[in-house]
Structure formats: C-alpha cells, structure tokens
Scaffold this motif. Sequence first.
Motif, PDB file in Angstrom:
ATOM      1  N   ARG B  36       4.276   6.835 -12.948  1.00 37.31           N
ATOM      2  CA  ARG B  36       3.357   6.363 -13.978  1.00 37.31           C
ATOM      3  C   ARG B  36       2.214   7.371 -14.141  1.00 37.31           C
ATOM      4  O   ARG B  36       1.704   7.905 -13.148  1.00 37.31           O
ATOM      5  N   GLN B  37       1.840   7.590 -15.385  1.00 35.88           N
ATOM      6  CA  GLN B  37       0.730   8.487 -15.679  1.00 35.88           C
ATOM      7  C   GLN B  37      -0.307   7.694 -16.464  1.00 35.88           C
ATOM      8  O   GLN B  37      -0.130   7.452 -17.667  1.00 35.88           O
ATOM      9  N   LEU B  38      -1.353   7.298 -15.763  1.00 32.74           N
ATOM     10  CA  LEU B  38      -2.433   6.579 -16.424  1.00 32.74           C
ATOM     11  C   LEU B  38      -3.288   7.581 -17.194  1.00 32.74           C
ATOM     12  O   LEU B  38      -3.320   8.772 -16.850  1.00 32.74           O
ATOM     13  N   PRO B  39      -3.986   7.108 -18.236  1.00 33.98           N
ATOM     14  CA  PRO B  39      -4.830   8.009 -19.030  1.00 33.98           C
ATOM     15  C   PRO B  39      -5.785   8.788 -18.135  1.00 33.98           C
ATOM     16  O   PRO B  39      -6.450   8.218 -17.277  1.00 33.98           O
ATOM     17  N   GLU B  40      -5.833  10.090 -18.337  1.00 37.19           N
ATOM     18  CA  GLU B  40      -6.736  10.993 -17.602  1.00 37.19           C
ATOM     19  C   GLU B  40      -6.444  11.029 -16.097  1.00 37.19           C
ATOM     20  O   GLU B  40      -7.287  11.456 -15.320  1.00 37.19           O
ATOM     21  N   GLY B  42      -3.270  11.804 -12.918  1.00 37.21           N
ATOM     22  CA  GLY B  42      -2.008  12.483 -12.647  1.00 37.21           C
ATOM     23  C   GLY B  42      -0.856  11.509 -12.537  1.00 37.21           C
ATOM     24  O   GLY B  42      -1.029  10.299 -12.600  1.00 37.21           O
ATOM     25  N   LEU B  43       0.318  12.067 -12.384  1.00 45.13           N
ATOM     26  CA  LEU B  43       1.508  11.237 -12.204  1.00 45.13           C
ATOM     27  C   LEU B  43       1.559  10.681 -10.788  1.00 45.13           C
ATOM     28  O   LEU B  43       1.368  11.410  -9.818  1.00 45.13           O
ATOM     29  N   LYS B  44       1.876   9.395 -10.700  1.00 45.11           N
ATOM     30  CA  LYS B  44       1.963   8.727  -9.401  1.00 45.11           C
ATOM     31  C   LYS B  44       3.341   8.096  -9.256  1.00 45.11           C
ATOM     32  O   LYS B  44       3.833   7.431 -10.179  1.00 45.11           O
ATOM     33  N   PHE B  45       3.915   8.282  -8.088  1.00 44.31           N
ATOM     34  CA  PHE B  45       5.200   7.683  -7.771  1.00 44.31           C
ATOM     35  C   PHE B  45       5.096   6.158  -7.769  1.00 44.31           C
ATOM     36  O   PHE B  45       4.101   5.594  -7.288  1.00 44.31           O
ATOM     37  N   MET B  46       6.134   5.495  -8.300  1.00 46.00           N
ATOM     38  CA  MET B  46       6.166   4.040  -8.258  1.00 46.00           C
ATOM     39  C   MET B  46       7.314   3.545  -7.378  1.00 46.00           C
ATOM     40  O   MET B  46       7.103   2.828  -6.411  1.00 46.00           O
ATOM     41  N   VAL B  47       8.551   3.952  -7.724  1.00 44.27           N
ATOM     42  CA  VAL B  47       9.706   3.385  -7.047  1.00 44.27           C
ATOM     43  C   VAL B  47      10.868   4.364  -7.095  1.00 44.27           C
ATOM     44  O   VAL B  47      10.997   5.150  -8.033  1.00 44.27           O
ATOM     45  N   TYR B  48      11.701   4.289  -6.040  1.00 40.70           N
ATOM     46  CA  TYR B  48      12.887   5.136  -5.916  1.00 40.70           C
ATOM     47  C   TYR B  48      14.088   4.225  -5.732  1.00 40.70           C
ATOM     48  O   TYR B  48      14.091   3.355  -4.848  1.00 40.70           O
ATOM     49  N   LEU B  49      15.108   4.427  -6.565  1.00 43.60           N
ATOM     50  CA  LEU B  49      16.292   3.579  -6.517  1.00 43.60           C
ATOM     51  C   LEU B  49      17.561   4.421  -6.475  1.00 43.60           C
ATOM     52  O   LEU B  49      17.616   5.520  -7.034  1.00 43.60           O
ATOM     53  N   GLN B  50      18.549   3.874  -5.786  1.00 43.06           N
ATOM     54  CA  GLN B  50      19.913   4.337  -5.937  1.00 43.06           C
ATOM     55  C   GLN B  50      20.691   3.165  -6.530  1.00 43.06           C
ATOM     56  O   GLN B  50      20.163   2.057  -6.646  1.00 43.06           O
ATOM     57  N   LYS B  51      21.929   3.414  -6.878  1.00 46.06           N
ATOM     58  CA  LYS B  51      22.720   2.341  -7.500  1.00 46.06           C
ATOM     59  C   LYS B  51      22.656   1.061  -6.668  1.00 46.06           C
ATOM     60  O   LYS B  51      23.010   1.050  -5.497  1.00 46.06           O
ATOM     61  N   GLU B  52      22.163  -0.007  -7.274  1.00 52.28           N
ATOM     62  CA  GLU B  52      22.105  -1.354  -6.694  1.00 52.28           C
ATOM     63  C   GLU B  52      21.161  -1.467  -5.509  1.00 52.28           C
ATOM     64  O   GLU B  52      21.150  -2.506  -4.829  1.00 52.28           O
ATOM     65  N   VAL B  83      -1.079  -6.432 -18.754  1.00 51.51           N
ATOM     66  CA  VAL B  83      -2.524  -6.397 -18.958  1.00 51.51           C
ATOM     67  C   VAL B  83      -2.884  -5.022 -19.503  1.00 51.51           C
ATOM     68  O   VAL B  83      -2.069  -4.098 -19.464  1.00 51.51           O
ATOM     69  N   ARG B  84      -4.121  -4.899 -20.027  1.00 50.93           N
ATOM     70  CA  ARG B  84      -4.521  -3.638 -20.656  1.00 50.93           C
ATOM     71  C   ARG B  84      -4.401  -2.467 -19.685  1.00 50.93           C
ATOM     72  O   ARG B  84      -4.077  -1.348 -20.081  1.00 50.93           O
ATOM     73  N   GLY B  85      -4.650  -2.707 -18.416  1.00 59.28           N
ATOM     74  CA  GLY B  85      -4.571  -1.651 -17.420  1.00 59.28           C
ATOM     75  C   GLY B  85      -3.169  -1.109 -17.188  1.00 59.28           C
ATOM     76  O   GLY B  85      -3.008  -0.085 -16.518  1.00 59.28           O
ATOM     77  N   ASP B  86      -2.155  -1.780 -17.747  1.00 57.51           N
ATOM     78  CA  ASP B  86      -0.782  -1.280 -17.628  1.00 57.51           C
ATOM     79  C   ASP B  86      -0.482  -0.216 -18.675  1.00 57.51           C
ATOM     80  O   ASP B  86       0.568   0.428 -18.622  1.00 57.51           O
ATOM     81  N   SER B  87      -1.388  -0.036 -19.644  1.00 62.26           N
ATOM     82  CA  SER B  87      -1.187   0.988 -20.675  1.00 62.26           C
ATOM     83  C   SER B  87      -1.118   2.361 -20.008  1.00 62.26           C
ATOM     84  O   SER B  87      -2.061   2.778 -19.322  1.00 62.26           O
ATOM     85  N   ALA B  88      -0.013   3.043 -20.201  1.00 58.40           N
ATOM     86  CA  ALA B  88       0.226   4.312 -19.524  1.00 58.40           C
ATOM     87  C   ALA B  88       1.526   4.897 -20.060  1.00 58.40           C
ATOM     88  O   ALA B  88       2.243   4.262 -20.836  1.00 58.40           O
ATOM     89  N   ALA B  89       1.799   6.118 -19.600  1.00 59.42           N
ATOM     90  CA  ALA B  89       3.110   6.711 -19.846  1.00 59.42           C
ATOM     91  C   ALA B  89       3.947   6.522 -18.589  1.00 59.42           C
ATOM     92  O   ALA B  89       3.489   6.823 -17.480  1.00 59.42           O
TER      93      ALA B  89
END
Lengths: 113, 115
Positions: B36-40, B42-52, B83-89
């Motif tokens: 996720r890249q919040l306004p202004e 850097g990019l932050k890791f959220m989750v890592y998945l493999q199949k299933e 919520v508004r705070g979820d606005s991001a790329a």
Amino acid sequence: KQEVTQIPAALSVPEGENLVLNCSFTDSAIYNLQWFRQDPGKGLTSLLLIQSSQREQTSGRLNASLDKSSGRSTLYIAASQPGDSATYLCAVSSYNQGGKLIFGQGTELSVKP
Amino acid sequence: NAGVMQNPRHLVRRRGQEARLRCSPMKGHSHVYWYRQLPEEGLKFMVYLQKENIIDESGMPKERFSAEFPKEGPSILRIQQVVRGDSAAYFCASSPVDPEWDEQFFGPGTRLTVL
C-alpha cells in the motif's frame, strides 16, 4: 528491523548531467536489492536487481552498485534526459522475511531541458 | 507473457462500503504480495500469499482487511467498511519460484478513493 533510507529526497539537474542516487539499509543480511522507477500516478517499473553476491548491474545508461557490508547502494544515471524525471525507489529483500520488500521513501528526480 | 494485472485501476467508494481489489499474477508465478502506498508515504508491505495460503499478513491491519489467493482465479484484497484513511494506491507484485531471491514484478496499481 530493516530500514531503508534514500538521499536526497528530491533532486533537480540540467539535462545531460550524470547523477547518483543513494540508498542505505540498516541490516546487511539481504538477498537482493531492487531499483524501481515510478512515474506520477503510475505503477512501479523494475530497473535493476542486484543479488547480494553481486557488486553491480548495468542496463543502458543506468548502473547500480551494491556494498552489502556497508549497507549502501547507488544508482548512477549517465547523461540524464528529461524523460528520466520520475521517483526512484530502492527496496531490499531481507533474510527470513519471505521475500517481502522493504522500500525507501524514494528520490524525486527532475531533469530540466 | 502479460504482466501483472490489477483491476479496477481506479475505485471510488463511500465510507462504510466494501472495496474489492483484484490481482492476476504473471503466468507461472505462484507468489503474490500486496503493498500500500498512502499519500506522501512510501510503499509498505501488507500481505504475502501463495496459492490457497496466507504466508505473512504482518503488514495488514487486523480489522476490516482480508486477502485471499484461491486455487483458481486472481488474488483478492478486500476492505470492509472503508474509511477515508484507506484512500491509497494498492499495488500487487508477483514472483516465480523463489521469492527471496527472485525479482518482483509489479502491477499498475488500484487507486482507491474513499468519499
């Protein structure tokens, strides 16, 4: 905990200049380091990947070096062009982290014609 | 070989609605990461998945966020009651066999705007 820092945060240069972007990381136990380019409102384009056993990688006018022991990498851009204007990000993949990348804040580069 | 595909590219939601973001990895890639890249910021890791399987969700908020990567179909990042705070790329990336060593390839991102 791995932390990645990029200096400078912003850089403005005239066209044709050679320039260096810096990236430092706190934990030298890394698998690799990647340099990316991000244009405004766009996704990430991978520029160069350096494995931990390598010292440098080159692609066209770009050259990235890695000094793992000192926790530093540099991205050298030769003969800069206005089309190089973008944000440049470095990211590391650290041991025992499953491959997730830790990113620096980026360097915003502006190349003036 | 098509690159990493994400859709939608832009998503507008009102507070309280659900957002579903999709990511199709590159052909042959079985490892998917969401960032996720919040306004202004850097990019932050959220989750890592493999199949299933969810391998690492340490960067994902405990509430309202979930992710899956089913046997068939794309990976889904789901945000409930936005919520508004979820606005991001939101970007997803995929890698082939050995994610710690291999290059990660990023999709174009989904830009979420919460009104």
